[in-house]
Design a protein around this motif. Structure first.
Motif, PDB file in Angstrom:
ATOM      1  N   PRO A  96       0.956  -1.333  -0.089  1.00 21.29           N
ATOM      2  CA  PRO A  96      -0.016   0.114   0.004  1.00 21.29           C
ATOM      3  C   PRO A  96       0.930   1.231  -0.106  1.00 21.29           C
ATOM      4  N   ILE A  97       0.278   2.165  -0.548  1.00 18.36           N
ATOM      5  CA  ILE A  97       0.882   3.494  -0.610  1.00 18.36           C
ATOM      6  C   ILE A  97       1.282   4.036   0.893  1.00 18.36           C
ATOM      7  N   GLY A  98       2.455   4.332   1.254  1.00 17.10           N
ATOM      8  CA  GLY A  98       2.718   4.882   2.782  1.00 17.10           C
ATOM      9  C   GLY A  98       3.158   3.741   3.566  1.00 17.10           C
ATOM     10  N   ALA A  99       3.046   2.456   3.317  1.00 18.63           N
ATOM     11  CA  ALA A  99       3.468   1.261   4.102  1.00 18.63           C
ATOM     12  C   ALA A  99       5.164   1.090   3.482  1.00 18.63           C
ATOM     13  N   ASP A 100       5.905   0.548   4.454  1.00 22.09           N
ATOM     14  CA  ASP A 100       7.257   0.184   4.166  1.00 22.09           C
ATOM     15  C   ASP A 100       7.805  -0.920   4.801  1.00 22.09           C
ATOM     16  N   THR A 101       7.007  -1.711   5.607  1.00 22.84           N
ATOM     17  CA  THR A 101       7.386  -2.793   6.257  1.00 22.84           C
ATOM     18  C   THR A 101       6.253  -3.709   6.393  1.00 22.84           C
ATOM     19  N   ILE A 102       6.696  -5.166   6.407  1.00 20.76           N
ATOM     20  CA  ILE A 102       5.381  -6.281   6.867  1.00 20.76           C
ATOM     21  C   ILE A 102       5.857  -6.743   7.930  1.00 20.76           C
ATOM     22  N   VAL A 103       4.744  -7.216   8.545  1.00 20.43           N
ATOM     23  CA  VAL A 103       4.674  -7.906   9.896  1.00 20.43           C
ATOM     24  C   VAL A 103       4.213  -9.236   9.369  1.00 20.43           C
ATOM     25  N   MET A 104       4.990 -10.313   9.390  1.00 16.73           N
ATOM     26  CA  MET A 104       4.482 -11.566   9.259  1.00 16.73           C
ATOM     27  C   MET A 104       3.330 -11.918  10.209  1.00 16.73           C
ATOM     28  N   GLN A 105       2.478 -12.661   9.707  1.00 19.87           N
ATOM     29  CA  GLN A 105       1.425 -13.054  10.440  1.00 19.87           C
ATOM     30  C   GLN A 105       1.370 -13.747  11.674  1.00 19.87           C
ATOM     31  N   GLU A 106       2.805 -14.563  11.604  1.00 22.72           N
ATOM     32  CA  GLU A 106       2.863 -15.179  12.929  1.00 22.72           C
ATOM     33  C   GLU A 106       3.435 -14.357  14.124  1.00 22.72           C
TER      34      GLU A 106
END
Length: 225
Positions: A96-106
């Motif tokens: 998404p625009i504005g996002a820069d990092t992913i939190v893995m679901q675990e």
């Protein structure tokens, strides 16, 4: 007798100019590229998630984030992530625009529609594949003289390549000498041995993608003092 290095020089000096051909990518396995191959696009051409999880702004990592929106792989619509929010995201989906990092679901605790990051090793840009991370537009993806392995074929398909210019496979002649040699399967008389070198050499040549192979037998003359 000459050395191996001398023999190589003689071969190199007498090899004719190598022929090239254009092959569909599906037929190019085992060949060698005859020119540099450039990527026409940034691959991937958008920043994407490499994990199932939640897209966030890294600066919001210590907040309770409202989960709003969802991005699936193949989505063609852009989503703007507001501050203090998280977006459900799946592997391969655009960031998404504005996002820069992913939190893995675990590593994500979800309670009443809000996300709390539970990752002691969390860092900015985690699980994000940036645009152009596989190949940059107008840069060399595979250099001339590269062997086209299964991995290389898959990589070229992944950057949208459909055909490649390769060197035509050479034809090879094996010259067999030795009056003591007989073919496997024939009766073995005193003083004779089975010829095996050509079988090994031909197998190695085939492994290198060379299909046109001929054998020639040369009898040695007797030398009398």
């Amino acid at each position: 007798m000459i050395s191996v290095e001398e023999a190589k020089k003689i071969i190199e000096q007498n090899i004719p100019e190598r022929k090239t051909r254009i092959l569909p990518l599906k037929e190019a396995f085992g060949h060698t590229t005859a020119e540099d191959i450039y990527s026409k696009y940034d691959i991937p051409n958008f920043s994407q998630s490499s994990m199932d999880g939640y897209a966030i702004r890294f600066e919001d990592k210590d907040l309770k984030l409202k989960v709003s929106g969802e991005m699936q792989a193949g989505s063609t619509e852009q989503f703007h992530l507001e501050k203090g929010n998280a977006c459900r995201i799946f592997t391969g989906a655009p960031l998404p625009i504005g996002a820069d990092t992913i939190v893995m679901q675990e590593k994500a605790l979800i309670e009443n529609g809000y996300l709390t990051v539970q990752d002691n090793d969390f860092e900015k840009g985690l699980h994000v594949r940036n645009a152009g991370s596989d190949a940059k537009k107008n840069t060399v993806a595979i250099s001339s003289g590269s062997y086209l392995s299964a991995a290389a074929i898959g990589y070229l398909a992944g950057i949208g390549c459909t055909e490649v210019k390769v060197f035509a496979a050479p034809s090879v002649s094996l010259i067999l000498t030795g009056n003591e040699l007989v073919q496997p399967g024939e009766n073995l008389n005193f003083g004779q041995v089975y010829e095996s070198n050509s079988y090994q050499l031909e197998s190695v040549l085939k492994q290198c993608g060379i299909k046109t192979i001929e054998r020639f037998w040369v009898k040695r003359r007797s030398f009398r003092s």
